[in-house]
Every structure is written in structure tokens, then in C-alpha cells.
Motif scaffolding. Sequence first.
Motif, PDB file in Angstrom:
ATOM      1  N   THR A  18      40.730  47.907  57.126  1.00  6.10           N
ATOM      2  CA  THR A  18      39.204  47.604  56.403  1.00  6.10           C
ATOM      3  C   THR A  18      38.258  48.474  56.595  1.00  6.10           C
ATOM      4  N   ARG A  19      38.092  49.020  57.959  1.00  2.00           N
ATOM      5  CA  ARG A  19      37.145  50.066  58.277  1.00  2.00           C
ATOM      6  C   ARG A  19      37.040  51.280  57.553  1.00  2.00           C
ATOM      7  N   TRP A  20      38.524  51.874  57.090  1.00  2.00           N
ATOM      8  CA  TRP A  20      38.587  52.844  56.169  1.00  2.00           C
ATOM      9  C   TRP A  20      38.263  52.510  54.939  1.00  2.00           C
ATOM     10  N   PHE A  21      38.765  51.305  54.476  1.00  2.00           N
ATOM     11  CA  PHE A  21      38.133  50.933  52.956  1.00  2.00           C
ATOM     12  C   PHE A  21      36.344  50.890  52.990  1.00  2.00           C
ATOM     13  N   GLY A  22      36.020  50.285  53.850  1.00  2.00           N
ATOM     14  CA  GLY A  22      34.463  50.403  53.939  1.00  2.00           C
ATOM     15  C   GLY A  22      33.773  51.803  53.781  1.00  2.00           C
ATOM     16  N   GLN A  23      34.431  52.768  54.116  1.00  2.00           N
ATOM     17  CA  GLN A  23      34.071  54.361  54.231  1.00  2.00           C
ATOM     18  C   GLN A  23      34.586  55.081  53.038  1.00  2.00           C
ATOM     19  N   GLN A  24      35.837  54.605  52.467  1.00  2.00           N
ATOM     20  CA  GLN A  24      36.380  55.475  51.615  1.00  2.00           C
ATOM     21  C   GLN A  24      36.828  55.001  50.153  1.00  2.00           C
ATOM     22  N   ALA A  25      36.395  53.610  50.076  1.00  2.00           N
ATOM     23  CA  ALA A  25      36.763  52.865  48.644  1.00  2.00           C
ATOM     24  C   ALA A  25      36.002  53.520  47.682  1.00  2.00           C
ATOM     25  N   ARG A  26      36.863  53.575  46.545  1.00  2.00           N
ATOM     26  CA  ARG A  26      36.156  54.030  45.196  1.00  2.00           C
ATOM     27  C   ARG A  26      35.125  53.065  44.604  1.00  2.00           C
ATOM     28  N   ASP A  27      33.934  53.735  43.860  1.00  2.00           N
ATOM     29  CA  ASP A  27      33.006  53.128  43.660  1.00  2.00           C
ATOM     30  C   ASP A  27      33.516  52.915  42.106  1.00  2.00           C
ATOM     31  N   LEU A  28      34.131  51.476  42.238  1.00  2.00           N
ATOM     32  CA  LEU A  28      34.282  50.981  40.934  1.00  2.00           C
ATOM     33  C   LEU A  28      33.419  50.069  40.262  1.00  2.00           C
ATOM     34  N   PRO A  29      33.104  49.729  39.054  1.00  3.01           N
ATOM     35  CA  PRO A  29      32.170  48.897  38.436  1.00  3.01           C
ATOM     36  C   PRO A  29      32.401  47.398  38.739  1.00  3.01           C
ATOM     37  N   TRP A  30      33.716  47.067  38.765  1.00  2.40           N
ATOM     38  CA  TRP A  30      34.041  45.691  38.697  1.00  2.40           C
ATOM     39  C   TRP A  30      33.742  45.282  40.387  1.00  2.40           C
ATOM     40  N   ARG A  32      31.185  45.964  42.146  1.00  2.24           N
ATOM     41  CA  ARG A  32      29.467  45.917  41.921  1.00  2.24           C
ATOM     42  C   ARG A  32      28.888  44.753  41.667  1.00  2.24           C
ATOM     43  N   GLY A  33      29.158  43.560  42.462  1.00  7.19           N
ATOM     44  CA  GLY A  33      28.224  42.502  42.137  1.00  7.19           C
ATOM     45  C   GLY A  33      28.797  41.838  40.469  1.00  7.19           C
ATOM     46  N   CYS A  34      30.185  42.117  40.350  1.00  4.29           N
ATOM     47  CA  CYS A  34      30.576  41.833  38.766  1.00  4.29           C
ATOM     48  C   CYS A  34      30.672  40.215  38.709  1.00  4.29           C
ATOM     49  N   SER A  35      30.644  39.932  37.363  1.00  5.10           N
ATOM     50  CA  SER A  35      30.816  38.428  37.187  1.00  5.10           C
ATOM     51  C   SER A  35      32.598  38.230  37.048  1.00  5.10           C
ATOM     52  N   ALA A  36      32.689  36.956  37.250  1.00  6.88           N
ATOM     53  CA  ALA A  36      34.107  36.713  37.137  1.00  6.88           C
ATOM     54  C   ALA A  36      34.961  37.006  36.075  1.00  6.88           C
ATOM     55  N   TRP A  37      34.187  36.935  34.748  1.00  5.92           N
ATOM     56  CA  TRP A  37      34.804  37.276  33.553  1.00  5.92           C
ATOM     57  C   TRP A  37      34.989  38.943  33.726  1.00  5.92           C
ATOM     58  N   ALA A 128      46.105  35.835  38.665  1.00  6.87           N
ATOM     59  CA  ALA A 128      45.638  34.521  39.231  1.00  6.87           C
ATOM     60  C   ALA A 128      45.020  34.729  40.638  1.00  6.87           C
ATOM     61  N   ALA A 129      45.790  35.016  41.395  1.00  3.62           N
ATOM     62  CA  ALA A 129      45.545  35.392  42.946  1.00  3.62           C
ATOM     63  C   ALA A 129      44.512  36.364  43.014  1.00  3.62           C
ATOM     64  N   ALA A 130      44.358  37.662  42.141  1.00  2.00           N
ATOM     65  CA  ALA A 130      43.430  38.469  42.268  1.00  2.00           C
ATOM     66  C   ALA A 130      42.070  37.868  41.851  1.00  2.00           C
ATOM     67  N   VAL A 131      42.018  37.290  40.786  1.00  2.00           N
ATOM     68  CA  VAL A 131      40.676  36.907  40.536  1.00  2.00           C
ATOM     69  C   VAL A 131      40.069  35.672  41.362  1.00  2.00           C
ATOM     70  N   ALA A 132      41.149  34.973  41.994  1.00  2.00           N
ATOM     71  CA  ALA A 132      40.644  33.754  42.672  1.00  2.00           C
ATOM     72  C   ALA A 132      39.977  34.451  44.093  1.00  2.00           C
ATOM     73  N   ALA A 133      40.592  35.612  44.409  1.00  3.27           N
ATOM     74  CA  ALA A 133      40.185  36.316  45.722  1.00  3.27           C
ATOM     75  C   ALA A 133      38.929  37.121  45.389  1.00  3.27           C
ATOM     76  N   PHE A 134      38.871  37.829  44.393  1.00  2.59           N
ATOM     77  CA  PHE A 134      38.049  39.067  44.141  1.00  2.59           C
ATOM     78  C   PHE A 134      36.765  38.462  43.189  1.00  2.59           C
ATOM     79  N   ALA A 135      36.706  37.349  42.522  1.00  2.18           N
ATOM     80  CA  ALA A 135      35.847  36.784  41.877  1.00  2.18           C
ATOM     81  C   ALA A 135      35.161  35.553  42.675  1.00  2.18           C
ATOM     82  N   PHE A 136      36.047  34.957  43.442  1.00  5.43           N
ATOM     83  CA  PHE A 136      35.600  33.681  44.017  1.00  5.43           C
ATOM     84  C   PHE A 136      35.723  33.636  45.420  1.00  5.43           C
ATOM     85  N   GLY A 137      36.200  34.608  45.975  1.00  5.55           N
ATOM     86  CA  GLY A 137      36.399  34.549  47.614  1.00  5.55           C
ATOM     87  C   GLY A 137      37.370  33.563  48.253  1.00  5.55           C
TER      88      GLY A 137
END
Length: 314
Positions: A18-30, A32-37, A128-137
Motif C-alpha cells: 500500500t505504501r508503494w501504491f501511494g507513491q506509484q499509482a497511475r493517475d487515472l480519472p476514475w 479522483r473523487g469520481c462518482s459511483a456511476w 459488483a465487488a469492485a464498485v462496492a469497494a471503490f465507489a462506496f468503501g
Amino acid sequence: MGEASCAAKGDVVHQEITRWFGQQARDLPWRRGCSAWGILVSEIMLQQTPVVRVQPVWEEWMERWPTPADFAAAPAADVLRAWGRLGYPRRALRLHAAAARILEEHDGAVPDTYPELLALPGVGTYTAAAVAAFAFGRRTTVVDTNIRRVHARLVIGQALPAPALTAAETALATDLLPEDADESVLWNAAVMELGAVICTARSPKCDLCPVLDKCAWIAAGQPEPTYIPKGQPWAGTDRQVRGAVMAVLRAASSPVHADLFWDSVAAQVHAETAPALRKLHDLNTHAPQLERALAGLLSDGLAQLSETGYHLPH
């Protein structure tokens, strides 16, 4: 690996990945505070399609249809034209149906639970699992190809996961998932990213891996895969012909007469679709294959046939 040792391994690698991800993650538009839709749209588009192809289409899509209600109101033909060459266009129609369901049953808001997401057209267990996680925590077990590969190498010591998802893999992913919801979301995203950009299938960049010294596959001497992955063929396949026919229909503002699919000379005078028709004819497809492509598109609802020719669905 036993349950206790698996959990211990998870405790060791969580922080480093997770530390690596915080430093190296790609800057993808979804991300950046993206809506669930927006996240739902991205997950559907990213199925079997690389980020580099998805991102420009996703950005145009979200500007044009920023909510499920906007999208549900769009004609199916516009949806298929906007989908462009992302491939597997049935995904676009299923997403269209999902937007309509969201409007009808959820007051236009993407549902926030795994069961409700899974009930939407075109949404499977991973999405379903990905949207539940990434859109709604939500704390959900997200298992895609990238995550499976990281788990196979890091924990099990195998070059590749099994050809199809197994119950044991799902159980391992669940065991490795942090108990805290926020940490679980971060973990899912981080492992997925590691598999996408470092722990790749063909040429893993092991020297850049944040947990190289803890990788069971490295410790085992990087054994070869027990099977050879079969890539999906393209040249000469029915899928290629279907794609070429869809390109013709997307280019046309009126029905395309059936003769134009068969007669390469006549096709050249149909200016609007001539470039797409030329590419179709250059495939030198045989008649049964073209017939199968047209019949399949009609059967899948991706095309319609009227008295004047083939066209995208209304």
C-alpha cells in the motif's frame, strides 16, 4: 499455506504494497473523487480492455452522460457509436440496461450494496465487488486477473493462477483482506495495480516489486507455468468480422443495404461508409462467416434489419 501463516504474510506485505501504491499509482480519472456511476462505467469498460484504450472513451462518455439518467435516455445507436472500438459492444447495451434499471428501481442512484449491484444487467461478481469497494468503501473481496496473479506468485509460489478462478483463490483473497474497511479498499486497489504494472503475466518487473524479498515464486526459483495461457485470436476470426461490420454500421447515418457488405465495387460509391466497408472487404471473409457475423449481431441486439438495410438499434 495455513490460515495463521497466511494472515501473518498479509500483515507483513500490506504496509509495503500500500505504501508503494501511494507513491506509484497511475493517475487515472476514475480514482479522483469520481462518482459511483463513473466507477461503474470504468469497471464495465475495463473488462478485457486496457486502460490506454478505455481512458479517452471514458472521459468523453462521462462528459456526455454524467449520470445514469442521462445515459438511460440516450438512443441505443448513440451508445454503440460512442462505445467505438472498445470491443465486446454487448457491454455497452448491458450498461444501458443497467442505467435504466438504476433509474427505475434506485431513483437514479447507483446502489451501494453488493447484492443490489450484482442484480444489475451486465454486472458480475467481480464488478459488483469492485464498485462496492471503490465507489462506496465496502469491505468486499475483489478478485480480478491481476490480483489472482499477484496472490499466486507472492503467496503460493506459482507463476500463474489456475486457468479459471477457484474457491481456494477466493478464500485466499478473503484471508488476505484487511478487517478495516478503508484499509481493505486500499489493499484491493494496491494489489490490482501491482499486478497491472509490475507483476505482469509475460514480463514481470520483479526488480521494481516492493515485496520481492517476500515473494514465494522468487524463493522457489521462478518455476515455469504449469500451462501455456491461450490468448484470444483476432485475425481471421468471427469476432474480427463482427467488429468490421459494426464499424460500418457506426459510420452510417441511414440503413446500409445488404449488397454493400458483399459487393466491394458498389461499396466504394457509398461515400459515408466507404472507408469502413473497404476495411471489411479487405478481410476477404468468406460468405458463411459474413452471414454468421450479421446474424449474430442481429441476435445480440447490436444491429437491426429493416426493408432498406442493416442499421444500429433505435
